[in-house]
Structures are given as C-alpha cells and as structure tokens.
Design a protein around this motif. Structure first.
Motif, PDB file in Angstrom:
ATOM      1  N   CYS A   1       0.889  -3.104   5.632  1.00 19.19           N
ATOM      2  CA  CYS A   1       1.305  -2.706   6.977  1.00 19.19           C
ATOM      3  C   CYS A   1       0.078  -2.472   7.851  1.00 19.19           C
ATOM      4  O   CYS A   1      -1.045  -2.392   7.341  1.00 19.19           O
ATOM      5  CB  CYS A   1       2.168  -1.449   6.881  1.00 19.19           C
ATOM      6  SG  CYS A   1       1.232   0.044   6.540  1.00 19.19           S
TER       7      CYS A   1
ATOM      8  N   GLY B   1       0.811  -1.209   0.000  1.00 23.49           N
ATOM      9  CA  GLY B   1       0.000   0.000   0.000  1.00 23.49           C
ATOM     10  C   GLY B   1       0.846   1.262   0.000  1.00 23.49           C
ATOM     11  O   GLY B   1       0.774   2.076  -0.922  1.00 23.49           O
TER      12      GLY B   1
ATOM     13  N   CYS C   1      -2.217   0.251   6.586  1.00 15.82           N
ATOM     14  CA  CYS C   1      -2.864   0.035   5.288  1.00 15.82           C
ATOM     15  C   CYS C   1      -3.875  -1.102   5.312  1.00 15.82           C
ATOM     16  O   CYS C   1      -4.738  -1.190   4.458  1.00 15.82           O
ATOM     17  CB  CYS C   1      -1.822  -0.231   4.212  1.00 15.82           C
ATOM     18  SG  CYS C   1      -0.860   1.218   3.788  1.00 15.82           S
TER      19      CYS C   1
HETATM   20 ZN   LIG Z   1       1.347   0.574   4.340  1.00 13.30          ZN
END
Ligand SMILES: [Zn+2]
Ligand SMILES: [Zn+2]
Ligand SMILES: [Zn+2]
Length: 151
Positions: A146, A108, A149
């Motif tokens: 992550c 992302g 995201c």
């Molecule tokens: Zn991310």
C-alpha cells in the motif's frame, strides 16, 4: 458515506441490511444487528470474524466467534454480506455491493483496497488469445504494498 479510498474512487451505497433481512422472513436478532453495525461502521472496511466478534462482544459479552461466524453465514447466504478469501488464511467480510470488486491486499500491513473491472480492460481477450482459456466471472485478488508500506 463521504469517504472514498483513493485506489477505488467512489463511495458505495449500502444495502438496507436489516430491512432486507426482515423482508426475507429472517429474524433480525440483536446479534445480527450488531454484526451489521460493525460491517458498516467505516466505508470499504474488510473485517475478519474475530474483528467482528470483538465489536459484537462490546455489547453482548456472551457471544463467541463461532456464533458470529454462523450469523455471518446467514447474511452471506441472504446476499447481504460478501465473504472473500484474501490470502492463505485470511477471510474478510464486507457489506455486499451492487457491482463487482477486485481486491488489492497489502503484503506489509494487510490493508485492503478495491479496484473495478475496468482495470483489467481487455485481459479476457488477451488471455483467450494467448492460451484459449475463457476467464471465469470471478473476483480477483492482487497482492502488493500500500502507499504507506511502499515508502
Ligand atoms: Zn500496507
Ligand atoms: Zn465500487
Ligand atoms: Zn471488498
């Protein structure tokens, strides 16, 4: 050095970059000094050549990205800086560590986290069992999303 990334769990002692460079008979130019400062400004940062060049240019406006690239090459050859290919056209630099890291890269936002060998535990044994291949002693890059995201 107080911060640790949650996925990684410990802070790293930095190699004494500039001192080591001098000890190996390499000149410590202002440019190399600034590159080192950029690489060590935040713990566990992974910077591209362009990001590093931008920080060096704040002090030395005449320096361009290809010069920075060549300086990084010297630092990589001296073992002070680690160069990792994290995805198709993304090369990142970070100070070398005393132990091996694998990388988890966010699809992302491009954030990068470290994980250690213990994450893979008996992967080597299992791969050997399944297809008879011996895994090379190399860094592994994993891709995902992550914490920010994945929400
Ligand atoms: Zn991310
Ligand atoms: Zn570590
Ligand atoms: Zn790394």
């Amino acid at each position: 050095m107080s911060e640790t990334s949650p996925a990684h769990g410990h802070a790293h002692a930095l190699p004494a970059g500039p001192a080591l460079l001098r000890a190996r008979g390499r000149r410590l130019t202002r440019q190399r000094e600034l590159i080192w400062a950029a690489l060590t400004a935040e713990p566990d940062a992974h910077l591209s050549v362009d990001q590093i060049a931008a920080r060096v240019q704040e002090e030395l406006p005449s320096v361009n990205a290809s010069t920075v690239y060549r300086s990084l090459d010297v630092l990589v050859r001296e073992g002070l800086v680690l160069r990792s290919e994290l995805g198709s056209d993304r090369t990142f630099y970070e100070p070398a560590h005393d132990h091996r890291h694998h990388h988890v890269v966010c699809r992302g936002c491009g954030a990068v986290a470290h994980v250690h060998d213990d994450l893979f535990e008996d992967l080597q044994t299992r791969v050997d069992k399944v297809c008879g291949y011996a895994l090379a002693d190399e860094e592994v890059t994993l891709f995902g999303f992550c914490p920010a995201c994945r929400e």
